[in-house]
Design a protein around this motif. Structure first.
Motif, short mmCIF file in Angstrom:
data_model
loop_
_atom_site.label_atom_id
_atom_site.label_comp_id
_atom_site.label_asym_id
_atom_site.label_seq_id
_atom_site.Cartn_x
_atom_site.Cartn_y
_atom_site.Cartn_z
N VAL A 130 7.20 2.27 6.04
CA VAL A 130 5.79 2.16 5.79
C VAL A 130 5.53 3.81 5.09
CG1 VAL A 130 3.56 1.82 6.99
CG2 VAL A 130 5.52 0.65 7.84
N GLY A 131 5.16 3.46 3.81
CA GLY A 131 4.96 4.86 3.09
C GLY A 131 3.41 5.11 2.62
N GLY A 132 3.49 5.84 1.61
CA GLY A 132 2.00 6.15 1.09
C GLY A 132 1.33 5.07 0.33
N ASP A 133 2.02 4.01 0.07
CA ASP A 133 1.23 3.00 -0.68
C ASP A 133 0.46 2.40 0.47
OD1 ASP A 133 3.81 2.23 0.56
OD2 ASP A 133 4.26 0.80 -1.11
N ILE A 134 1.15 2.12 1.64
CA ILE A 134 0.46 1.36 2.88
C ILE A 134 -0.77 2.40 3.41
CG2 ILE A 134 0.84 0.38 4.97
CD1 ILE A 134 2.27 -0.91 2.54
N THR A 135 -0.33 3.63 3.50
CA THR A 135 -1.62 4.45 4.00
C THR A 135 -2.76 4.54 3.05
OG1 THR A 135 -0.60 6.45 3.17
CG2 THR A 135 0.03 5.96 5.37
N LEU A 147 -3.72 24.86 -11.93
CA LEU A 147 -4.05 25.07 -10.59
C LEU A 147 -4.43 23.73 -9.65
CD1 LEU A 147 -6.69 28.06 -10.90
CD2 LEU A 147 -4.06 27.88 -10.11
N ALA A 148 -4.05 22.60 -10.52
CA ALA A 148 -4.29 21.20 -9.85
C ALA A 148 -3.72 20.97 -8.63
CB ALA A 148 -4.26 20.14 -10.80
N GLU A 149 -4.41 20.63 -7.61
CA GLU A 149 -3.66 20.31 -6.50
C GLU A 149 -3.01 18.79 -6.36
OE1 GLU A 149 -6.00 21.07 -2.55
OE2 GLU A 149 -7.45 21.47 -3.91
N LEU A 150 -1.82 18.70 -5.85
CA LEU A 150 -1.17 17.57 -5.76
C LEU A 150 -1.21 16.82 -4.43
CD1 LEU A 150 0.49 15.11 -7.21
CD2 LEU A 150 2.54 16.70 -6.22
N ILE A 151 -1.91 15.83 -4.24
CA ILE A 151 -2.08 15.00 -2.88
C ILE A 151 -1.26 13.80 -3.18
CG2 ILE A 151 -3.74 13.88 -1.41
CD1 ILE A 151 -6.18 15.82 -2.60
N VAL A 152 -0.43 13.91 -1.96
CA VAL A 152 0.60 12.60 -1.98
C VAL A 152 0.25 11.79 -0.56
CG1 VAL A 152 3.07 12.16 -1.67
CG2 VAL A 152 2.37 13.88 -3.08
N ALA A 153 -0.04 10.69 -0.85
CA ALA A 153 -0.61 9.92 0.35
C ALA A 153 0.71 10.03 1.22
CB ALA A 153 -0.65 8.41 0.02
N PRO A 154 0.18 10.21 2.52
CA PRO A 154 1.43 10.52 3.69
C PRO A 154 2.56 9.15 3.99
CG PRO A 154 -0.58 10.29 4.70
CD PRO A 154 -0.89 10.03 3.24
N ASN A 155 3.41 9.41 4.38
CA ASN A 155 4.47 8.44 4.98
C ASN A 155 4.15 8.44 6.60
OD1 ASN A 155 5.95 8.29 2.32
ND2 ASN A 155 6.74 10.14 2.79
N ILE A 156 4.31 7.23 6.96
CA ILE A 156 4.25 7.18 8.31
C ILE A 156 5.55 6.58 9.16
CG2 ILE A 156 1.80 6.98 8.46
CD1 ILE A 156 2.17 4.13 9.14
N GLY A 157 6.63 6.22 8.12
CA GLY A 157 7.97 5.76 8.52
C GLY A 157 8.80 5.52 7.40
N SER A 158 9.98 5.09 7.55
CA SER A 158 11.00 4.92 6.36
C SER A 158 10.40 3.83 5.68
CB SER A 158 12.53 4.64 6.97
OG SER A 158 12.94 5.97 7.16
N MET A 178 -4.67 15.85 -8.41
CA MET A 178 -4.04 14.43 -8.75
C MET A 178 -3.48 13.87 -7.27
SD MET A 178 -0.57 13.88 -10.79
CE MET A 178 -0.64 12.90 -12.29
N VAL A 179 -3.84 12.69 -7.25
CA VAL A 179 -3.56 11.88 -6.08
C VAL A 179 -2.35 10.83 -6.33
CG1 VAL A 179 -4.47 10.40 -4.00
CG2 VAL A 179 -5.62 12.25 -5.04
N LEU A 180 -1.19 11.00 -5.60
CA LEU A 180 -0.23 9.83 -5.88
C LEU A 180 0.19 9.17 -4.45
CD1 LEU A 180 2.07 12.16 -8.10
CD2 LEU A 180 0.83 10.21 -8.84
N ALA A 181 0.31 7.90 -4.97
CA ALA A 181 0.80 6.93 -3.68
C ALA A 181 1.86 6.12 -3.94
CB ALA A 181 -0.57 5.97 -3.15
#
Length: 253
Positions: free
Chosen positions: A62-67, A49-60, A2-5
């Motif tokens: 600028v978050g996973g929605d932007i990456t 066993l489903a992995e959870l992938i969270v789109a990474p943050n790069i700042g307060s 599962m991927v979440l952003a």
């Protein structure tokens, strides 16, 4: 998998992590990357066993929605200079190409989300998302989300190149201070609680928000020694960006 952003705050709330650092100096999030997670760790019922992938943050701000947006646009893998703009309550921008990427955020205020608009609302059923006014009769032709009577205006529906109302007519109202309003829909026709109007303060708030996005773009480019002439492609995303009329956006700068 599962991927979440989500933005940085939403990513913190999702994982149950302390989110105060997002809004407090020195504005460093509790985490940037979240690795080795499973959906069961946050109570989501699917394959255990489903992995959870969270789109990474790069700042307060600028978050996973932007990456995720930067990744999906593929600007990181193209030689052309591109500008990625996410339009929402804040404006987040990414500029660069396959050699480098720089990002910044600016506070556009809630004007783009309809929060600073007198009849503002989010882009849900009843929100006016586009409007064309007849130059002679001053009568509006509107596109309303959900094809129901209009109840308010969402951000993508308030773009206007003028800051003041300069004509008079049956749809123009003025208060005791002379501030003009244009009536998009009368309460008696919509069955709502009030007239749906756009006033000069609304337009001013929008112009300020638009100016913030423009200033952020200029600041980021100048810090790199560039100007707007180097931008070969622009990508616009976000809750407001996805519904924006690009011709109107270009017209107002």
């Amino acid at each position: 998998r599962m991927v979440l952003a989500g933005n940085t705050t939403m990513n913190h709330l999702l994982l149950g992590l302390h989110s105060d650092p997002v809004r407090m100096e020195p504005f460093i999030p509790s985490f940037f990357h979240a690795d080795y997670l499973y959906t069961r760790d946050i109570g989501i019922t699917m394959n255990p066993l489903a992995e959870l992938i969270v789109a990474p943050n790069i700042g307060s701000y600028v978050g996973g929605d932007i990456t995720a947006g930067t990744f999906a646009s593929m600007i990181w893998n193209k030689p052309e200079m591109s500008l990625f703009i996410d339009l929402g309550t804040n404006g987040e921008l990414v500029f660069g190409n396959s050699e480098f990427l720089m990002s910044c955020a600016c506070s556009a205020g809630p004007a783009f989300e309809g929060g600073d608009i007198s009849c503002g609302m989010r882009a849900t059923d009843g929100a006016i998302e586009a409007c064309t006014i007849d130059k002679d009769t001053m009568e509006p032709a509107m596109t309303v989300v959900g094809d129901v009577p209009p109840a308010g205006i969402c951000g993508s529906g308030i773009i206007d190149g003028k800051g003041k109302i300069v004509r008079e007519g049956p749809r123009i109202l003025r208060d005791e201070h002379g501030m003009g309003s244009y009536v998009l829909a009368w309460q008696k026709d919509t069955g709502g609680v009030k007239d749906v109007v756009l006033n000069e303060v609304d337009i001013d708030n929008f112009i300020r928000a638009k100016g913030a996005i423009f200033s952020a773009t200029e600041t980021m480019l100048s810090s790199l020694g560039f100007d707007a002439s180097v931008i070969e492609r622009v990508y616009v995303a976000g809750g407001i960006g996805s519904g924006i009329n690009m011709r109107n956006a270009v017209t107002i700068g």
